[in-house]
Design a protein around this motif. Structure first.
Motif, PDB file in Angstrom:
ATOM      1  N   CYS A   9       0.820  -1.211   0.000  1.00  0.00           N
ATOM      2  CA  CYS A   9       0.000   0.000   0.000  1.00  0.00           C
ATOM      3  C   CYS A   9       0.856   1.265   0.000  1.00  0.00           C
ATOM      4  CB  CYS A   9      -0.965  -0.016   1.178  1.00  0.00           C
ATOM      5  SG  CYS A   9      -2.208  -1.322   1.026  1.00  0.00           S
ATOM      6  N   PHE A  10       1.939   1.255   0.732  1.00  0.00           N
ATOM      7  CA  PHE A  10       2.809   2.424   0.754  1.00  0.00           C
ATOM      8  C   PHE A  10       3.432   2.635  -0.620  1.00  0.00           C
ATOM      9  CE2 PHE A  10       6.765   4.716   1.445  1.00  0.00           C
ATOM     10  CZ  PHE A  10       6.355   5.748   2.264  1.00  0.00           C
ATOM     11  N   GLY A  11       3.930   1.559  -1.215  1.00  0.00           N
ATOM     12  CA  GLY A  11       4.551   1.671  -2.532  1.00  0.00           C
ATOM     13  C   GLY A  11       3.589   2.124  -3.608  1.00  0.00           C
ATOM     14  N   THR A  12       2.340   1.702  -3.493  1.00  0.00           N
ATOM     15  CA  THR A  12       1.335   2.056  -4.485  1.00  0.00           C
ATOM     16  C   THR A  12       0.809   3.472  -4.298  1.00  0.00           C
ATOM     17  OG1 THR A  12       0.632  -0.250  -4.656  1.00  0.00           O
ATOM     18  CG2 THR A  12      -0.914   1.398  -5.429  1.00  0.00           C
ATOM     19  N   CYS A  13       0.633   3.877  -3.060  1.00  0.00           N
ATOM     20  CA  CYS A  13      -0.109   5.113  -2.781  1.00  0.00           C
ATOM     21  C   CYS A  13       0.752   6.331  -2.477  1.00  0.00           C
ATOM     22  CB  CYS A  13      -1.052   4.890  -1.600  1.00  0.00           C
ATOM     23  SG  CYS A  13      -2.308   3.644  -1.943  1.00  0.00           S
ATOM     24  N   VAL A  14       1.915   6.147  -1.928  1.00  0.00           N
ATOM     25  CA  VAL A  14       2.714   7.290  -1.496  1.00  0.00           C
ATOM     26  C   VAL A  14       3.764   7.600  -2.554  1.00  0.00           C
ATOM     27  CG1 VAL A  14       4.215   8.211   0.295  1.00  0.00           C
ATOM     28  CG2 VAL A  14       2.315   6.722   0.915  1.00  0.00           C
ATOM     29  N   SER A  15       3.669   8.787  -3.114  1.00  0.00           N
ATOM     30  CA  SER A  15       4.600   9.160  -4.176  1.00  0.00           C
ATOM     31  C   SER A  15       5.372  10.440  -3.861  1.00  0.00           C
ATOM     32  CB  SER A  15       3.837   9.342  -5.491  1.00  0.00           C
ATOM     33  OG  SER A  15       2.837  10.322  -5.331  1.00  0.00           O
ATOM     34  N   ASN A  32      -8.088   2.493   1.290  1.00  0.00           N
ATOM     35  CA  ASN A  32      -8.733   1.586   0.338  1.00  0.00           C
ATOM     36  C   ASN A  32      -7.865   0.364   0.054  1.00  0.00           C
ATOM     37  OD1 ASN A  32     -11.000   3.208   0.074  1.00  0.00           O
ATOM     38  ND2 ASN A  32     -10.180   4.305  -1.680  1.00  0.00           N
ATOM     39  N   CYS A  33      -6.583   0.594  -0.114  1.00  0.00           N
ATOM     40  CA  CYS A  33      -5.651  -0.499  -0.378  1.00  0.00           C
ATOM     41  C   CYS A  33      -5.634  -1.482   0.787  1.00  0.00           C
ATOM     42  CB  CYS A  33      -4.252   0.060  -0.617  1.00  0.00           C
ATOM     43  SG  CYS A  33      -2.988  -1.191  -0.906  1.00  0.00           S
ATOM     44  N   ALA A  34      -5.551  -0.975   1.995  1.00  0.00           N
ATOM     45  CA  ALA A  34      -5.523  -1.843   3.177  1.00  0.00           C
ATOM     46  C   ALA A  34      -6.826  -2.630   3.299  1.00  0.00           C
ATOM     47  CB  ALA A  34      -5.287  -1.010   4.433  1.00  0.00           C
ATOM     48  N   GLU A  35      -7.946  -1.985   3.052  1.00  0.00           N
ATOM     49  CA  GLU A  35      -9.237  -2.667   3.131  1.00  0.00           C
ATOM     50  C   GLU A  35      -9.318  -3.795   2.099  1.00  0.00           C
ATOM     51  OE1 GLU A  35     -14.006  -1.678   2.681  1.00  0.00           O
ATOM     52  OE2 GLU A  35     -12.587  -0.037   2.961  1.00  0.00           O
ATOM     53  N   ILE A  38      -6.948  -6.724   3.129  1.00  0.00           N
ATOM     54  CA  ILE A  38      -7.487  -7.511   4.246  1.00  0.00           C
ATOM     55  C   ILE A  38      -8.639  -8.392   3.768  1.00  0.00           C
ATOM     56  CG2 ILE A  38      -8.741  -7.351   6.434  1.00  0.00           C
ATOM     57  CD1 ILE A  38      -6.924  -4.872   7.024  1.00  0.00           C
ATOM     58  N   LYS A  39      -9.529  -7.845   2.950  1.00  0.00           N
ATOM     59  CA  LYS A  39     -10.634  -8.645   2.406  1.00  0.00           C
ATOM     60  C   LYS A  39     -10.102  -9.801   1.567  1.00  0.00           C
ATOM     61  CE  LYS A  39     -14.332  -5.234   2.296  1.00  0.00           C
ATOM     62  NZ  LYS A  39     -15.223  -4.433   1.455  1.00  0.00           N
ATOM     63  N   MET A  40      -9.072  -9.533   0.770  1.00  0.00           N
ATOM     64  CA  MET A  40      -8.498 -10.567  -0.077  1.00  0.00           C
ATOM     65  C   MET A  40      -7.874 -11.680   0.771  1.00  0.00           C
ATOM     66  SD  MET A  40      -5.305 -11.765  -1.481  1.00  0.00           S
ATOM     67  CE  MET A  40      -4.227 -10.451  -1.015  1.00  0.00           C
ATOM     68  N   THR A  41      -7.128 -11.321   1.808  1.00  0.00           N
ATOM     69  CA  THR A  41      -6.505 -12.353   2.636  1.00  0.00           C
ATOM     70  C   THR A  41      -7.557 -13.153   3.405  1.00  0.00           C
ATOM     71  OG1 THR A  41      -6.091 -10.743   4.411  1.00  0.00           O
ATOM     72  CG2 THR A  41      -4.277 -11.194   2.889  1.00  0.00           C
ATOM     73  N   GLN A  42      -8.636 -12.506   3.812  1.00  0.00           N
ATOM     74  CA  GLN A  42      -9.720 -13.233   4.469  1.00  0.00           C
ATOM     75  C   GLN A  42     -10.364 -14.219   3.502  1.00  0.00           C
ATOM     76  OE1 GLN A  42     -12.146  -9.971   5.860  1.00  0.00           O
ATOM     77  NE2 GLN A  42     -11.259 -10.038   7.909  1.00  0.00           N
TER      78      GLN A  42
END
Length: 64
Positions: A9-15, A32-35, A38-42
């Motif tokens: 998420c940091f690599g994708t979102c923070v520029s 959004n990335c974290a959510e 987490i949904k994907m891993t669940q």
């Protein structure tokens, strides 16, 4: 899992590193990335558990 979440998420979102805090876009993107992560891993965990249960059932049926 936590490290992967942070790295992805940091690599994708923070520029931009112009300030100490995240701007509004970066904050929203990280949330959004974290959510999604987490949904994907669940979901993967749930599918894995279903697969394990099916394998155990097959093994029990074959042992009969």
């Amino acid at each position: 899992m936590y490290n992967t979440l942070v790295e992805r998420c940091f690599g994708t979102c923070v520029s931009s590193f112009r300030s100490k805090s995240l701007d509004k876009y970066e904050t929203t993107c990280v949330e959004n990335c974290a959510e999604r992560y987490i949904k994907m891993t669940q979901r993967v965990g749930l599918r894995f558990a279903e697969h394990q249960a099916m394998q155990q059932k097959r093994a029990a049926d074959a042992a009969k």
